[in-house]
Design a protein around this motif. Structure first.
Motif, mmCIF file in Angstrom:
data_model
loop_
_atom_site.group_PDB
_atom_site.id
_atom_site.type_symbol
_atom_site.label_atom_id
_atom_site.label_comp_id
_atom_site.label_asym_id
_atom_site.label_seq_id
_atom_site.Cartn_x
_atom_site.Cartn_y
_atom_site.Cartn_z
ATOM 1 N N GLY A 190 0.796 -1.220 0.000
ATOM 2 C CA GLY A 190 0.000 0.000 0.000
ATOM 3 C C GLY A 190 0.826 1.267 0.000
ATOM 4 N N ASP A 191 2.093 1.175 0.383
ATOM 5 C CA ASP A 191 2.966 2.355 0.319
ATOM 6 C C ASP A 191 3.240 2.688 -1.143
ATOM 7 O OD1 ASP A 191 5.746 3.792 0.281
ATOM 8 O OD2 ASP A 191 5.114 3.880 2.377
ATOM 9 N N ARG A 192 3.378 3.963 -1.461
ATOM 10 C CA ARG A 192 3.571 4.315 -2.877
ATOM 11 C C ARG A 192 4.945 3.884 -3.399
ATOM 12 N NH1 ARG A 192 5.694 9.192 -4.628
ATOM 13 N NH2 ARG A 192 6.742 10.493 -3.070
ATOM 14 N N ARG A 193 5.843 3.499 -2.501
ATOM 15 C CA ARG A 193 7.142 2.968 -2.934
ATOM 16 C C ARG A 193 7.221 1.455 -2.705
ATOM 17 N NH1 ARG A 193 8.667 8.181 -1.048
ATOM 18 N NH2 ARG A 193 9.750 9.369 -2.683
ATOM 19 N N HIS A 194 6.092 0.816 -2.521
ATOM 20 C CA HIS A 194 6.062 -0.630 -2.310
ATOM 21 C C HIS A 194 6.727 -1.339 -3.492
ATOM 22 C CE1 HIS A 194 4.866 -4.567 -1.104
ATOM 23 N NE2 HIS A 194 3.962 -4.722 -2.057
ATOM 24 N N GLN A 195 7.719 -2.171 -3.179
ATOM 25 C CA GLN A 195 8.456 -2.969 -4.164
ATOM 26 C C GLN A 195 9.194 -2.115 -5.201
ATOM 27 O OE1 GLN A 195 5.671 -5.899 -5.768
ATOM 28 N NE2 GLN A 195 6.208 -7.306 -4.110
ATOM 29 N N TYR A 196 9.550 -0.884 -4.819
ATOM 30 C CA TYR A 196 10.287 -0.048 -5.761
ATOM 31 C C TYR A 196 11.789 -0.142 -5.465
ATOM 32 C CZ TYR A 196 11.743 3.770 -8.727
ATOM 33 O OH TYR A 196 12.369 4.509 -9.698
ATOM 34 N N PRO A 197 12.590 -0.626 -6.409
ATOM 35 C CA PRO A 197 13.995 -0.966 -6.132
ATOM 36 C C PRO A 197 14.950 0.219 -6.047
ATOM 37 C CG PRO A 197 13.444 -1.501 -8.414
ATOM 38 C CD PRO A 197 12.159 -1.090 -7.750
ATOM 39 N N PHE A 198 14.497 1.446 -6.323
ATOM 40 C CA PHE A 198 15.398 2.603 -6.293
ATOM 41 C C PHE A 198 15.044 3.571 -5.165
ATOM 42 C CE2 PHE A 198 15.123 0.969 -10.611
ATOM 43 C CZ PHE A 198 16.463 0.703 -10.867
ATOM 44 N N THR A 199 14.377 3.062 -4.159
ATOM 45 C CA THR A 199 13.975 3.889 -3.025
ATOM 46 C C THR A 199 15.203 4.339 -2.230
ATOM 47 O OG1 THR A 199 11.855 2.737 -2.868
ATOM 48 C CG2 THR A 199 12.612 3.922 -0.908
ATOM 49 N N ALA A 200 15.271 5.644 -1.924
ATOM 50 C CA ALA A 200 16.399 6.208 -1.167
ATOM 51 C C ALA A 200 15.956 7.486 -0.482
ATOM 52 C CB ALA A 200 17.582 6.480 -2.096
ATOM 53 N N CYS A 201 16.793 7.973 0.433
ATOM 54 C CA CYS A 201 16.525 9.240 1.114
ATOM 55 C C CYS A 201 17.851 9.883 1.488
ATOM 56 C CB CYS A 201 15.641 9.023 2.346
ATOM 57 S SG CYS A 201 16.465 8.170 3.710
ATOM 58 N N THR A 202 17.833 10.907 2.320
ATOM 59 C CA THR A 202 19.091 11.562 2.689
ATOM 60 C C THR A 202 19.964 10.687 3.570
ATOM 61 O OG1 THR A 202 17.920 12.640 4.507
ATOM 62 C CG2 THR A 202 18.265 13.932 2.509
ATOM 63 N N ASP A 203 19.387 9.637 4.154
ATOM 64 C CA ASP A 203 20.161 8.762 5.033
ATOM 65 C C ASP A 203 20.741 7.550 4.318
ATOM 66 O OD1 ASP A 203 19.539 10.438 7.114
ATOM 67 O OD2 ASP A 203 17.867 9.229 7.851
ATOM 68 N N CYS A 204 20.425 7.386 3.034
ATOM 69 C CA CYS A 204 20.878 6.157 2.375
ATOM 70 C C CYS A 204 20.888 6.324 0.852
ATOM 71 C CB CYS A 204 19.969 4.987 2.757
ATOM 72 S SG CYS A 204 18.275 5.091 2.100
ATOM 73 N N GLY A 205 21.414 5.278 0.202
ATOM 74 C CA GLY A 205 21.376 5.236 -1.255
ATOM 75 C C GLY A 205 22.660 5.701 -1.920
ATOM 76 N N PRO A 206 22.616 5.825 -3.251
ATOM 77 C CA PRO A 206 23.817 6.184 -4.005
ATOM 78 C C PRO A 206 24.185 7.653 -3.831
ATOM 79 C CG PRO A 206 21.942 6.051 -5.476
ATOM 80 C CD PRO A 206 21.465 5.591 -4.135
ATOM 81 N N ARG A 207 25.452 7.938 -3.810
ATOM 82 C CA ARG A 207 25.984 9.299 -3.769
ATOM 83 C C ARG A 207 27.115 9.408 -4.802
ATOM 84 N NH1 ARG A 207 22.279 9.031 -0.512
ATOM 85 N NH2 ARG A 207 22.016 10.219 1.395
#
Length: 772
Positions: free
Chosen positions: A120-137
């Motif tokens: 039900g989350d709008r990022r459910h099963q989305y493989p590129f989910t990130a925020c300021t605390d994580c992900g590619p830089r």
């Protein structure tokens, strides 16, 4: 009312630092603004003095999880301008340089992962989910200041929902440059001679893998080749297609509990596995190990990592497989593949399917690899998750720009600017043209993001024929600056000195080979390190290498050379033909050729290499007769020794040679061979032999320390990845009353040679530049 300007340097871009500043200011009722100025964050605040002092304190105390503050400089300003209203986050400007840096790529945080897994989350099963605390830089930024329009995310305009988050300072995705969702972000797809139509490419990919297919999977910093670890045939197919028949493959598991079902995981290893850096951790196989033996053949350990992107996490939701092979997708010696057309064309015939996405990888970055020795972590490869975070060399130099190019095979380069040394991601084998081009592009990029316009000195290896040495001289001409060749093991010792802040010590430098000051092949050295200078005090005894580099591939040649002092030519031939005929590709004829070379002293080089001695022991014990990947013979010797006990007394003979103490490794090998021919257990002999080499090196080092009045002895070089050797040397050194140090924040192997080169250059030229 008071007014102040604050400049903050460190890892303060792309980590949610500006919205954090905003929230602290709003809480304290302080007015002003914050903005990026090139590589530094500028803050101007207006309020009462006490609140401003509290504000600066809170900046350090309440910084975001990934942020790192190296310096915070505040100056009081004239308060004669109109009063500032509210607190704002202004657009970035490139008017100021500074020495802040883009943070490394970091693993998906728990909050993002919760969104990915929540129905039900709008990022459910989305493989590129990130925020300021994580992900590619690091892998997505093209230039500074770090804003979305200067990243590979520029191609994906934000949808209204994501834009609202991106513009809200109270939201954790405020200016999170990698933020996106299924509506506006990159997409993942399966490919096989065209796109494979699928409602769920990741679910389909897991099914294909579990059926035994091999996939090329594009990730954050590069591409992996992925296969099941349960099916021998799948692993063997991957080996045949890559031509890597013996090299161990790293693998990925969904969680620590699963890893514990096939490997031993100590508390400190678990901490490394779960860290936001997510390196590959070398773990011992446990007694219940059930993965295919072909994953890491003939070794007692294997490399394992946990998922570090939502893409990986989702893949494991569709399978019960405990681990997938995740090995870098590149041809031997070449850079990891990053562009879709290149991935498809170069891996045709290797991968059955391709799991790709349409986000550009601007900076390729291999997985980092670490290993623990007695509870202490050692980098085998420092790359994704750590690069480009700099080392602090301010105690050596703050006003000298140095570019250091490393060795030739396991290359990184280093850029020293304003007291901070930025060591690159793993570059690789620069004898390969594509890798050499990659090195030059990576240097240009690193100079760009650190806003380095000029170089004061270039450092390189002492070997005159290395491609990196030739490039160093070209760059020296370009920047009109001196070029400093640094002896390989001197650079090793310098990198180790930085880890501990030790200016002078005895260094045991033990590895495969490094070009010596006398033009010889060094690799088992006892050095007196004192900054820009060093002295070679002792070594292993030089050994002949019949056929030169052929001995590195076929260690029985090295074995013959080391035994020559104790056998007649005919006895040596008979020994090899009787017990080791399969260790010579051309059989008895080749044995005769090698024997003739030794008799006539023809086509020989000499080396003091510890690596070659370990290889010869491995061949002698019939553990490994051909090296098909770097370190194979020594690694298999270590794994065999792991199963044995130190039950044999191997005599050590130290003599004097060319003005220095030397350890007679020929006598050591002879003692092992005699027991082998008597039928003694190979595992026990391997254990005893390894420890004898260790004790010999430690004995040489303690003698040197005693003669020179030094209290600290260190170990550097690839041999110090061997836990048993490291721990034995440590025990002998400490029992003799000396302090023993090893690498902890840098690589014992060649990955930190460029760091050491940069330090030596700064020490050599720093005072000169300051006086001029």
């Amino acid at each position: 009312m008071k007014k102040a300007r604050i400049l903050v340097q460190g890892i303060v871009q792309g980590v949610g630092f500006r919205p954090n500043v905003y929230r602290i200011a709003k809480t304290l009722g302080i007015n002003g603004y914050v903005r990026n100025l090139g590589n530094v964050v500028e803050i101007v605040v207006q309020g009462n003095e006490e609140d401003i002092e509290t504000f600066t304190h809170d900046l350090k105390l309440k910084k975001p999880p990934i942020a790192k503050i190296d310096s915070l400089d505040m100056e009081w300003m004239e308060n004669d301008q109109p009063e500032l209203e509210g607190f704002q986050i202004l657009e970035s400007s490139a008017n100021f340089s500074g020495s802040s840096v883009i943070p490394p790529d970091v693993a998906t945080c728990d909050r993002c992962l919760e969104e990915v897994m929540k129905a039900g989350d709008r990022r459910h099963q989305y493989p590129f989910t990130a925020c300021t605390d994580c992900g590619p830089r690091f892998t997505v930024i093209s230039s500074i200041p770090y804003d979305r329009q200067r990243t590979s995310m520029e191609e994906f305009p934000l949808c209204p929902d994501c834009l609202e988050e991106y513009q809200d300072p109270e939201d954790r995705r405020y200016h999170a440059e990698a933020t996106c969702c299924p509506v506006c972000g990159p997409e993942v797809f399966l490919y096989q001679e065209g796109r494979v139509e699928s409602d769920n490419p990741l679910k389909e990919a897991a099914r294909l893998l579990d059926e035994g297919h091999i996939l090329a999977m594009k990730g954050i910093g590069g591409t992996h080749l992925v296969a099941s670890t349960l099916e021998d045939e799948a692993v063997l197919n991957l080996r045949r297609r890559l031509g890597r028949m013996n090299q161990p493959f790293a693998c990925m598991s969904p969680d620590v509990a699963t890893i514990q079902s096939f490997a031993e995981v100590a508390d400190y290893e678990e901490e490394a596995l779960l860290s936001r850096n997510r390196p590959i951790v070398i773990l011992k196989k446990n007694q219940d190990y059930y993965l295919s033996p072909t994953v890491a053949p003939d070794l007692h350990n294997l490399g394992v990592m946990l998922p570090y992107s939502a893409l990986h996490h989702l893949l494991f939701t569709y399978t019960d497989t405990p681990a997938y092979i995740m090995t870098s997708a590149n041809m031997p010696g070449e850079p990891m593949l990053t562009h879709n057309p290149e991935i498809i064309s170069k891996l045709e015939g290797v991968a059955d399917y391709f799991l790709l996405h349409n986000r550009e990888i601007i900076n390729r970055c291999d997985d980092s690899v670490v290993r623990f020795r007695g509870g202490d972590m050692a980098f085998i490869r420092r790359s994704r998750g750590y690069v480009p975070e700099p080392y602090d060399l301010s105690s050596i130099s703050t006003d000298l720009n140095v570019l250091a190019l490393g060795p030739e095979i396991d290359v990184t380069f280093s850029l020293l600017k304003e007291g901070r040394c930025y060591v690159s991601q793993h570059i690789g084998d620069t004898t390969k043209y594509e890798t050499f081009l990659y090195l030059q592009k990576a240097i240009e990029y690193m100079m760009g993001i650190t806003q380095t316009d000029d170089i004061d000195a270039v450092a390189c290896d002492l070997h005159p024929q290395f491609f990196t040495t030739k490039l160093a001289h070209d760059l020296g001409e370009m920047f009109n600056c001196p070029v400093l060749p640094v002896q390989h093991h001197h650079a090793h010792a310098a990198a180790l000195s930085l880890d501990w802040g030790v200016d002078e010590f005895i260094c045991i430098a033990a590895d495969g080979v490094g070009y010596g000051a006398d033009g010889g092949a060094w690799g088992g050295e006892i050095l007196h390190y004192h900054g820009a200078e060093y002295e070679r005090l002792a070594s292993l005894i030089p050994q002949k290498m019949p056929g030169g580099d052929l001995t590195t591939r076929y260690p029985a040649r090295m074995m013959m050379a080391m035994l020559q002092p104790y056998y007649s030519p005919d006895e040596l031939r008979d020994l090899m033909k009787t017990h080791y005929p399969d260790y010579f590709p051309h059989g008895a004829k080749e044995v005769d050729v090698v024997a003739n070379q030794l008799e006539k002293n023809f086509n020989l080089t000499e080396s003091t290499s510890t690596g070659r001695v370990l290889d010869a022991l491995s061949a002698c014990l019939q553990i490994c007769g051909e090296r098909t990947y770097e370190g194979e013979c020594a690694m298999k010797l270590e794994s065999t020794a792991y199963q044995g006990d130190d039950t044999f007394e191997i005599p050590l003979k130290i003599s004097h040679y060319n003005g220095r103490d030397v350890l007679d490794t020929s006598q050591l090998l002879l003692s092992v061979l005699e027991r082998k021919l008597e039928g003694e257990p190979v595992a026990d002999l391997a254990c005893s032999a390894q420890k004898a080499v260790s004790r010999g090196l430690a004995d040489l080092a303690t003698r040197a320390a005693r003669k020179n009045g030094l209290n600290t002895i260190g170990g550097s070089g690839g041999v110090f990845y061997n836990e048993a050797i490291s721990m034995t040397i440590k025990e002998v050194v400490e029992d003799a009353g000396y302090t023993f140090i090893q690498h902890k924040n840098s690589c014992a192997g060649d990955g930190s040679v460029s760091l050491g080169q940069a330090a030596v250059a700064a020490l050599k030229y720093g005072k000169k530049f300051k006086t001029e």
